[in-house]
Write a protein that holds these residues in place. Structure first.
Motif, short mmCIF file in Angstrom:
data_model
loop_
_atom_site.label_atom_id
_atom_site.label_comp_id
_atom_site.label_asym_id
_atom_site.label_seq_id
_atom_site.Cartn_x
_atom_site.Cartn_y
_atom_site.Cartn_z
N LEU A 1 0.72 -1.02 0.33
CA LEU A 1 -0.05 0.23 -0.12
C LEU A 1 1.10 1.82 -0.25
CD1 LEU A 1 -2.53 1.02 0.18
CD2 LEU A 1 -2.77 0.99 2.90
N GLY A 2 1.31 1.78 -1.09
CA GLY A 2 1.54 3.14 -0.99
C GLY A 2 2.29 3.29 -2.65
N LYS A 3 2.72 5.15 -2.67
CA LYS A 3 2.86 5.38 -3.63
C LYS A 3 3.73 4.48 -4.61
CE LYS A 3 2.93 9.77 -1.63
NZ LYS A 3 4.46 10.86 -1.37
N GLY A 4 4.35 3.70 -4.82
CA GLY A 4 5.45 2.88 -5.49
C GLY A 4 4.49 1.68 -6.03
N SER A 5 3.47 1.69 -5.59
CA SER A 5 3.07 0.26 -6.73
C SER A 5 1.87 1.37 -7.98
CB SER A 5 1.80 -0.66 -6.18
OG SER A 5 1.52 -0.29 -4.77
N ALA A 6 1.57 1.71 -7.11
CA ALA A 6 0.93 2.91 -8.32
C ALA A 6 1.22 3.69 -9.30
CB ALA A 6 -0.57 3.36 -7.28
N ILE A 7 2.09 3.80 -8.99
CA ILE A 7 2.78 4.61 -10.27
C ILE A 7 3.62 4.30 -11.12
CG2 ILE A 7 5.22 5.94 -8.96
CD1 ILE A 7 5.01 7.74 -9.79
N PHE A 8 4.26 3.16 -10.45
CA PHE A 8 5.05 2.29 -11.26
C PHE A 8 4.10 1.71 -11.82
CE2 PHE A 8 6.14 -2.51 -12.74
CZ PHE A 8 7.52 -1.60 -13.39
N LEU A 9 2.46 1.47 -11.84
CA LEU A 9 1.25 0.50 -12.83
C LEU A 9 1.45 2.32 -13.74
CD1 LEU A 9 -0.81 -0.45 -14.03
CD2 LEU A 9 -2.41 -0.04 -12.13
N GLY A 10 1.30 3.24 -13.89
CA GLY A 10 1.16 4.35 -14.14
C GLY A 10 1.62 4.97 -15.13
N LEU A 11 2.96 4.45 -15.06
CA LEU A 11 4.33 4.68 -16.11
C LEU A 11 4.15 3.49 -16.87
CD1 LEU A 11 7.37 5.72 -13.05
CD2 LEU A 11 6.46 7.11 -15.52
N MET A 12 3.89 2.79 -16.50
CA MET A 12 3.72 1.42 -17.73
C MET A 12 2.64 1.37 -18.38
SD MET A 12 7.10 -0.23 -16.95
CE MET A 12 7.62 1.86 -16.82
N MET A 13 1.47 1.84 -17.57
CA MET A 13 0.86 2.04 -18.77
C MET A 13 0.69 3.22 -19.56
SD MET A 13 -2.56 1.63 -15.84
CE MET A 13 -3.93 2.58 -17.25
N PHE A 14 1.10 3.99 -19.54
CA PHE A 14 2.16 5.52 -20.36
C PHE A 14 3.29 4.74 -21.28
CE2 PHE A 14 4.64 8.34 -21.64
CZ PHE A 14 3.45 9.69 -21.58
N THR A 15 4.06 3.73 -21.26
CA THR A 15 5.00 3.62 -21.63
C THR A 15 3.95 2.81 -23.16
OG1 THR A 15 5.43 2.19 -20.59
CG2 THR A 15 6.78 4.07 -20.82
N TYR A 16 3.12 2.29 -22.70
CA TYR A 16 2.73 1.19 -23.31
C TYR A 16 1.90 1.70 -24.24
CZ TYR A 16 -0.61 -2.75 -24.93
OH TYR A 16 -1.30 -2.96 -26.12
N SER A 17 0.68 2.83 -23.92
CA SER A 17 -0.25 3.57 -24.23
C SER A 17 1.06 4.14 -25.46
CB SER A 17 -0.88 4.06 -23.82
OG SER A 17 -0.78 4.78 -22.91
N ILE A 18 1.34 4.50 -25.09
CA ILE A 18 2.37 5.90 -26.08
C ILE A 18 2.32 5.10 -27.12
CG2 ILE A 18 4.80 5.67 -25.03
CD1 ILE A 18 2.78 8.74 -25.80
N VAL A 19 3.10 4.12 -27.85
CA VAL A 19 3.27 3.23 -28.62
C VAL A 19 2.74 3.38 -29.84
CG1 VAL A 19 3.43 0.80 -29.76
CG2 VAL A 19 4.44 1.50 -27.80
N GLN A 20 0.99 3.40 -29.20
CA GLN A 20 -0.21 3.59 -30.02
C GLN A 20 -1.07 5.13 -29.14
OE1 GLN A 20 -1.76 0.24 -32.64
NE2 GLN A 20 -0.29 -0.69 -32.08
N PRO A 21 -1.09 6.05 -29.35
CA PRO A 21 -1.72 6.94 -28.48
C PRO A 21 -2.92 6.45 -29.06
CG PRO A 21 0.29 7.90 -30.00
CD PRO A 21 0.60 6.48 -30.38
N SER A 22 -2.99 7.04 -30.85
CA SER A 22 -4.42 7.48 -31.30
C SER A 22 -5.48 5.84 -31.00
CB SER A 22 -4.00 7.09 -32.30
OG SER A 22 -4.13 6.69 -33.44
N LYS A 23 -4.89 4.70 -30.72
CA LYS A 23 -5.52 3.35 -30.45
C LYS A 23 -5.97 2.82 -28.91
CE LYS A 23 -4.43 0.72 -34.86
NZ LYS A 23 -4.06 -0.14 -35.26
N ARG A 24 -5.15 3.78 -28.64
CA ARG A 24 -4.96 3.45 -26.79
C ARG A 24 -5.09 4.70 -25.69
NH1 ARG A 24 0.46 -0.52 -27.50
NH2 ARG A 24 -0.52 -1.94 -29.19
N LEU A 25 -5.60 5.99 -26.54
CA LEU A 25 -5.86 7.11 -25.92
C LEU A 25 -6.42 6.94 -24.25
CD1 LEU A 25 -5.23 9.90 -26.29
CD2 LEU A 25 -7.44 10.30 -27.44
N LEU A 26 -7.47 6.37 -23.52
CA LEU A 26 -8.14 5.99 -22.52
C LEU A 26 -6.67 5.32 -21.83
CD1 LEU A 26 -10.42 6.10 -21.12
CD2 LEU A 26 -11.18 4.15 -21.86
N LEU A 27 -5.52 4.56 -22.27
CA LEU A 27 -5.18 3.99 -21.18
C LEU A 27 -4.01 5.46 -20.98
CD1 LEU A 27 -4.37 1.35 -20.33
CD2 LEU A 27 -3.16 0.99 -22.13
#
Length: 401
Positions: free
Chosen positions: A153-179
């Motif tokens: 429980l804390g910032k580490g787990s949540a922000i790691f999820l956010g960072l990796m969601m960002f990197t995956y979605s930025i590969v195809q931003p138009s198709k993964r805009l919500l993510l």
């Protein structure tokens, strides 16, 4: 304990639905590897829970704040610590105890590894062996320190999820805009200054990448990221209490020195104020290294840090600068995020314990750069060998009477 066992089974079932979704979109997706990673991460939830019960832990403070909150859920919405309470409150309100909340956030951290796996494999299909027979991506996914700091429980787990969601979605931003939006929001509301590094990295990467990206996509990334920085500048600067500053550089230096001085007073403090910049960066990336390990956890981390160092040495080559200059947008983005975030953190981090935790946010970006660099070299070597083979075969045909 019964509640945690229930969640382990529940999230395992949810994982299978998520894996089925990704398997349909990515033929490379390995369900067996992700299930093994889930069990591995669950083990580190147990390790961190034991650690938290026997040592000071921010997770207990987060839970305590929930128990004394008497207002509404929306009153908890905000940046930094408030956002963790905001994420936790719905689960707490339906009866989740401390251990169950710990595992819920550990699961969020685990999903970060799933998105990291997707990002790496989607962009780098070539497998690379390091240390003669270890698969590079498998090694990176199973680093223990990464799992330890993202399993609570804390910032580490949540922000790691956010960072990796960002990197995956930025590969195809138009198709993964919500993510992309969700990942960006998680990063910003937990650590606004990290969002700044991510935004700058994305803009610079997409504007200078070697591949042909449609102009509208470049403009979309540029407008969204820079527009976000302008709109959210007060909250970003507010992290260091600089929102009303008339001289950002001087005030940042003063605030950094004060923060570093406070952190250095801790038991695992290290005075970095007099270090030259290269040594500051080395400390942030690769320490503790055995001789300065503050405890047993530090000794275990030292082994992992040594592996980081050995992997990092693989890009200390004459052709690496040339590689970066000609690299794709995502490689440049990852390198800029890694370097700028590391550079900023070296001025405010003077505690090895905090350094071990904070660098989990940025190390995967340099791992991606190293992996891509090695994969490109292997690909070029395979192409050369193929061309040589074809040339020899052609010469044999000519020589045959």
């Amino acid at each position: 304990m019964i509640g945690v066992l229930f969640l382990i089974i529940l999230f395992f079932g949810i994982n299978q639905a998520i894996f089925s979704f990704f398997k349909k979109r990515h033929s490379f997706f390995s369900v067996s590897k992700m299930n093994l990673l889930y069990l591995y991460h669950t083990f580190f939830y147990g390790v961190y829970t034991w650690y938290a019960y026997n040592n000071p832990s921010d997770s207990k403070n987060y839970y305590q704040e929930l128990t004394i909150h008497s207002g509404t859920w929306l009153e908890l919405f905000g940046t930094d610590t408030l956002f963790i309470n905001f994420l936790s409150y719905p689960f707490y309100s339906i009866g989740f105890n401390y251990d169950m909340l710990m595992f819920t956030f550990a699961w969020l951290g685990y999903l970060g590894f799933v998105y990291a796996y997707l990002f790496f494999r989607e962009k780098i299909p070539i497998k690379i062996k390091v240390f003669k027979k270890i698969d590079f991506l498998t090694l990176v996914l199973f680093f223990p320190n990464m799992h330890f700091w993202t399993a609570s429980l804390g910032k580490g787990s949540a922000i790691f999820l956010g960072l990796m969601m960002f990197t995956y979605s930025i590969v195809q931003p138009s198709k993964r805009l919500l993510l992309l939006f969700l990942g960006s929001a998680i990063i910003f509301y937990i650590r606004p200054h990290v969002f700044m590094f991510v935004a700058v990295g994305a803009v610079l990467g997409f504007m200078s990448g070697r591949q042909k990206i449609p102009l509208w996509q470049k403009l979309m990334i540029f407008v969204v990221m820079l527009g976000s920085l302008v709109l959210l500048q007060d909250k970003i600067l507010g992290v260091m209490n600089l929102q009303n500053s008339d001289n950002l550089i001087e005030d940042f230096q003063a605030a950094s020195e004060k923060n570093a001085e406070d952190l250095s007073k801790a038991g695992s403090g290290v005075d970095m104020s007099t270090y030259p910049l290269p040594l500051k960066l080395f400390t942030f990336w690769f320490r503790p290294l055995f001789v300065d390990a503050p405890n047993l956890l530090g000794l275990i981390t030292s082994v992992e840090n040594l592996i980081y160092l050995l992997l990092f040495l693989k890009i200390i080559r004459k052709d690496f600068i040339k590689f970066i200059k000609k690299s794709p947008a995502l490689v440049k983005m990852s390198f800029v995020i890694f370097f700028t975030a590391s550079l900023a953190m070296t001025f405010v981090m003077s505690n090895l314990g905090i350094i071990m935790r904070q660098k989990t946010m940025v190390m995967y970006f340099i791992f991606f750069v190293i992996y891509y660099y090695m994969a490109e070299k292997k690909y070029k070597k395979l192409i050369r060998l193929r061309d040589m083979k074809r040339k020899r075969e052609a010469e044999l045909v000519v020589q045959t009477p």
